[in-house]
Design a protein around this motif. Structure first.
Motif, PDB file in Angstrom:
ATOM      1  N   ALA A  77      54.666  70.189  40.355  1.00  5.63           N
ATOM      2  CA  ALA A  77      54.203  69.209  39.540  1.00  5.63           C
ATOM      3  C   ALA A  77      52.985  68.931  39.258  1.00  5.63           C
ATOM      4  N   LYS A  78      52.364  68.279  38.149  1.00 10.96           N
ATOM      5  CA  LYS A  78      51.097  68.014  37.927  1.00 10.96           C
ATOM      6  C   LYS A  78      50.728  66.625  37.352  1.00 10.96           C
ATOM      7  N   VAL A  79      49.622  66.168  37.596  1.00  7.99           N
ATOM      8  CA  VAL A  79      49.210  64.915  36.889  1.00  7.99           C
ATOM      9  C   VAL A  79      48.038  65.301  35.991  1.00  7.99           C
ATOM     10  N   GLY A  80      48.235  64.914  34.739  1.00  8.42           N
ATOM     11  CA  GLY A  80      47.492  65.247  33.678  1.00  8.42           C
ATOM     12  C   GLY A  80      46.026  64.700  33.682  1.00  8.42           C
ATOM     13  N   ALA A  81      45.093  65.758  33.013  1.00 15.24           N
ATOM     14  CA  ALA A  81      43.696  65.475  33.497  1.00 15.24           C
ATOM     15  C   ALA A  81      43.379  64.078  32.605  1.00 15.24           C
ATOM     16  N   ASP A  82      44.002  63.964  31.509  1.00 18.30           N
ATOM     17  CA  ASP A  82      43.798  62.740  30.865  1.00 18.30           C
ATOM     18  C   ASP A  82      43.869  61.255  31.550  1.00 18.30           C
ATOM     19  N   LYS A  83      44.710  61.402  32.892  1.00 17.71           N
ATOM     20  CA  LYS A  83      45.099  60.358  33.725  1.00 17.71           C
ATOM     21  C   LYS A  83      43.811  59.900  34.477  1.00 17.71           C
ATOM     22  N   LEU A  84      42.715  60.795  34.816  1.00 17.57           N
ATOM     23  CA  LEU A  84      41.461  60.241  35.487  1.00 17.57           C
ATOM     24  C   LEU A  84      40.676  59.521  34.568  1.00 17.57           C
ATOM     25  N   SER A  92       9.417  55.817  36.892  1.00 16.28           N
ATOM     26  CA  SER A  92      10.183  56.964  36.010  1.00 16.28           C
ATOM     27  C   SER A  92       9.773  56.634  34.590  1.00 16.28           C
ATOM     28  N   PRO A  93       9.426  57.504  33.804  1.00 13.95           N
ATOM     29  CA  PRO A  93       9.026  57.186  32.225  1.00 13.95           C
ATOM     30  C   PRO A  93      10.246  57.084  31.379  1.00 13.95           C
ATOM     31  N   SER A  94      11.480  57.486  31.861  1.00 18.09           N
ATOM     32  CA  SER A  94      12.785  57.372  31.199  1.00 18.09           C
ATOM     33  C   SER A  94      13.697  56.364  31.871  1.00 18.09           C
ATOM     34  N   THR A  95      14.470  55.882  31.068  1.00 22.68           N
ATOM     35  CA  THR A  95      15.379  55.006  31.649  1.00 22.68           C
ATOM     36  C   THR A  95      16.984  55.690  31.571  1.00 22.68           C
ATOM     37  N   CYS A  96      17.776  55.595  32.822  1.00 22.10           N
ATOM     38  CA  CYS A  96      18.960  56.232  32.845  1.00 22.10           C
ATOM     39  C   CYS A  96      20.015  55.403  32.161  1.00 22.10           C
ATOM     40  N   ARG A  97      20.949  55.919  31.256  1.00 16.25           N
ATOM     41  CA  ARG A  97      22.097  54.948  30.640  1.00 16.25           C
ATOM     42  C   ARG A  97      23.307  55.500  31.047  1.00 16.25           C
ATOM     43  N   PRO A  98      24.181  54.774  31.737  1.00 16.19           N
ATOM     44  CA  PRO A  98      25.539  55.166  32.216  1.00 16.19           C
ATOM     45  C   PRO A  98      26.350  55.434  30.908  1.00 16.19           C
ATOM     46  N   GLY A  99      27.406  56.274  31.039  1.00 12.66           N
ATOM     47  CA  GLY A  99      28.306  56.438  30.175  1.00 12.66           C
ATOM     48  C   GLY A  99      29.335  55.527  29.894  1.00 12.66           C
ATOM     49  N   SER A 100      30.011  55.469  29.028  1.00 13.51           N
ATOM     50  CA  SER A 100      31.321  54.316  28.786  1.00 13.51           C
ATOM     51  C   SER A 100      32.312  54.652  29.652  1.00 13.51           C
ATOM     52  N   PRO A 101      32.850  53.527  30.223  1.00 10.13           N
ATOM     53  CA  PRO A 101      34.008  53.643  31.026  1.00 10.13           C
ATOM     54  C   PRO A 101      35.194  54.273  30.139  1.00 10.13           C
ATOM     55  N   GLY A 102      36.024  54.857  30.900  1.00 12.79           N
ATOM     56  CA  GLY A 102      37.194  55.584  30.315  1.00 12.79           C
ATOM     57  C   GLY A 102      37.633  56.881  30.842  1.00 12.79           C
ATOM     58  N   PRO A 103      38.841  57.481  30.059  1.00 10.82           N
ATOM     59  CA  PRO A 103      39.171  58.641  30.603  1.00 10.82           C
ATOM     60  C   PRO A 103      38.386  59.915  30.725  1.00 10.82           C
ATOM     61  N   VAL A 104      38.328  60.732  31.539  1.00 15.95           N
ATOM     62  CA  VAL A 104      37.418  61.766  31.595  1.00 15.95           C
ATOM     63  C   VAL A 104      38.043  63.072  30.847  1.00 15.95           C
ATOM     64  N   GLY A 105      39.432  63.404  31.027  1.00 16.03           N
ATOM     65  CA  GLY A 105      39.883  64.359  30.450  1.00 16.03           C
ATOM     66  C   GLY A 105      39.416  65.839  30.457  1.00 16.03           C
ATOM     67  N   ASN A 106      40.362  66.700  29.987  1.00 14.38           N
ATOM     68  CA  ASN A 106      39.721  68.272  29.865  1.00 14.38           C
ATOM     69  C   ASN A 106      38.793  68.503  28.636  1.00 14.38           C
ATOM     70  N   ALA A 107      38.631  67.643  27.867  1.00 15.29           N
ATOM     71  CA  ALA A 107      37.665  67.723  26.845  1.00 15.29           C
ATOM     72  C   ALA A 107      36.203  67.103  27.296  1.00 15.29           C
ATOM     73  N   GLY A 108      36.319  66.099  28.319  1.00 17.11           N
ATOM     74  CA  GLY A 108      34.932  65.927  28.699  1.00 17.11           C
ATOM     75  C   GLY A 108      34.437  64.533  28.191  1.00 17.11           C
ATOM     76  N   ALA A 109      33.526  63.992  29.130  1.00 18.16           N
ATOM     77  CA  ALA A 109      32.857  62.492  28.824  1.00 18.16           C
ATOM     78  C   ALA A 109      31.733  62.512  29.259  1.00 18.16           C
ATOM     79  N   THR A 110      30.679  61.643  28.864  1.00 15.99           N
ATOM     80  CA  THR A 110      29.265  61.674  29.325  1.00 15.99           C
ATOM     81  C   THR A 110      29.259  60.574  30.719  1.00 15.99           C
ATOM     82  N   LEU A 111      28.671  61.126  31.408  1.00 15.52           N
ATOM     83  CA  LEU A 111      28.384  60.207  32.930  1.00 15.52           C
ATOM     84  C   LEU A 111      27.129  59.518  32.870  1.00 15.52           C
ATOM     85  N   ALA A 112      26.235  60.209  32.320  1.00 17.32           N
ATOM     86  CA  ALA A 112      24.942  59.294  32.039  1.00 17.32           C
ATOM     87  C   ALA A 112      23.819  60.052  31.149  1.00 17.32           C
ATOM     88  N   SER A 113      22.962  59.560  30.963  1.00 18.17           N
ATOM     89  CA  SER A 113      21.820  60.123  29.956  1.00 18.17           C
ATOM     90  C   SER A 113      20.630  59.539  29.795  1.00 18.17           C
TER      91      SER A 113
END
Length: 445
Positions: free
Chosen positions: A366-373, A385-406
């Motif tokens: 069986a498998k648990v889909g990537a969209d469940k994480l 530091s000259p820059s300031t870190c911005r966290p990504g938005s809460p939500g699904p990661v999935g196999n398409a990807g999401a931003t963790l920080a920038s």
């Protein structure tokens, strides 16, 4: 010079956050590693005419340069500022003398040519950073950066242009290299779209470097018709005392000259109004002051160099253990991402983005889909530091990807950052008991 075939080079910043397993009855874990691609581009070869310094007494060199253009945004909107990096992988010129050259004496400048939906040249400049060069040895690879504002939608092709290698050792010498048949082949193509931003003001410079007090030609477009425009030097994020004013014509264009005296200058801007405002300004366009001031008798010129570094990431561990869930109940299997440390020591205008994508979690039949994480990102910026870190938005990661920080682009970026995230895998109630493993890939670009 021997020719060199095109090279496709992609920078990958990768790390594996190893397997975690999920046991649906008696215990569990889940898996998650990390890596990926920056904007695709190719290295190209083009015929180059290089002129050694007259003191060398050598004829011009007609050879082949291998170069590559990369950008920080391949799908910008009209009004966006795109950071461009021009890497000369293999210069056509070499050290024309028998004298070995020490490290960190070369200051490169150049131009990148735009064609397609937007045309013109971008000035780029690099830090004084090089490996030692033996007598008659080949010049090492070097990088230059600059920016431009997108003014029209459509495909825009970026090609390497003329470049100059300035050496500051015993004498101040230049080795200019020009493209024999311009434009050189395109190295990367971006696709610009119509955006909500309305600032399409743009400037180009007549040259990317000059002696203290030299005048640089500044050409502007898409400013307000008849507006008074201030031309100003910039040293990092600070405006210098070098300013001049011009008046935009009925089409919003202008051409003026700015005398650049400040030896710390890193770029030139143009803006409407009494002070810099990025909604009514353009730039900075890269510019370097070459200090050729003669050394007085009985004096010693003392110089130091701040070396540009790299963008890198490390992680505290390579395995994440999520809490077990019960068969028949399922629900959130939770844990925390292994903390990731990002170090941006490039010292340029580009920010960075850390993204992640995950595979399906596979187990016993069986498998648990990537969209469940899902994750809840968090990041902290080290003081100073000259820059300031911005966290990504809460939500699904999935196999398409999401931003963790920038971090955003800016006049001067960099610093140290710690990034982590809370993880939660939503396990269906009657998932067969066993261990389920997925791989999370993190990409820093």
């Amino acid at each position: 010079m021997a020719s060199r075939g095109p090279i496709g080079r992609r920078r990958r910043w990768a790390a594996l956050l190893g397997a975690t397993a999920l046991a649906v009855t008696a215990g569990g874990a889940l898996a998650v590693p990390a890596g990926a691609l920056a904007t695709a581009s190719v290295a190209v070869d083009f015929a180059t005419h290089c002129v050694p310094p007259p003191i060398a007494g050598l004829p011009p060199i007609d050879g082949t340069t291998t170069a590559q253009i990369t950008v920080d945004n391949s799908t910008p909107k009209v009004g966006d500022t795109v950071t461009v990096k021009y890497t000369v992988v293999k210069p056509a010129a070499s050290n024309p003398t028998d004298l070995a050259l020490p490290a960190d004496i070369m200051t490169p400048t150049g131009k990148v040519t735009l064609s397609g939906a937007q045309t013109g040249d971008i000035t780029v400049a690099g830090p004084k950073k090089n490996d030692p060069v033996p007598g008659k040895g080949a010049f090492p690879s070097f990088e230059m950066t600059g920016t431009f504002t997108v003014t029209a939608p459509g495909e825009i092709t970026l090609s390497p242009g003329d470049y100059n290698i300035h050496t500051s050792y015993i004498l101040e010498l230049d080795t200019p290299c020009t493209v024999i048949t311009p434009p050189a082949p395109g190295s990367v193509t971006i696709t610009a779209t119509d955006g909500t931003q309305t600032n399409t003001r743009a400037i180009t410079l007549g040259s990317a470097s000059g002696a203290p007090g030299a005048g640089v030609t500044v050409n502007g477009a898409n400013f307000t018709a008849g507006a008074t425009v201030t031309l100003a030097g910039r040293s990092g994020a600070t405006q210098t005392a070098d300013t001049a004013t011009v008046t935009a014509d009925s089409q919003g264009a202008f051409s003026g000259t700015l005398a650049v005296n400040d030896k710390t200058t890193t770029g030139v801007v143009a803006y409407e109004g009494s002070a810099w405002n990025d909604t009514k300004g353009a730039g900075p366009a890269a510019y370097v002051v070459i200090d050729d001031t003669p050394i007085p008798d009985n004096s010693q010129k003392i110089t130091t160099t701040v070396k540009a570094g790299d963008l890198s990431m490390t992680q505290a561990g390579d395995a994440v253990q999520l809490k077990a869930v019960d068969f028949g109940k399922g629900g959130p299997s939770t844990g925390s991402l292994q903390p990731v440390t990002v170090k941006d020591f490039r010292g340029g205008p580009a920010g960075w983005s850390l993204t992640g994508k995950v595979t399906d979690f596979t187990g016993p039949g069986a498998k648990v889909g990537a969209d469940k994480l899902s994750w809840t990102p968090a990041c902290a910026t080290k003081a100073g530091s000259p820059s300031t870190c911005r966290p990504g938005s809460p939500g699904p990661v999935g196999n398409a990807g999401a931003t963790l920080a920038s971090t955003p682009d800016g006049t001067l970026t960099g610093g140290e950052f710690t990034v982590d995230a809370g993880l939660s895998l939503d396990v269906p109630a009657f998932t067969p008991p066993g261990t389920y493993v997925g791989l999370l890939t993190l990409t820093l670009s």
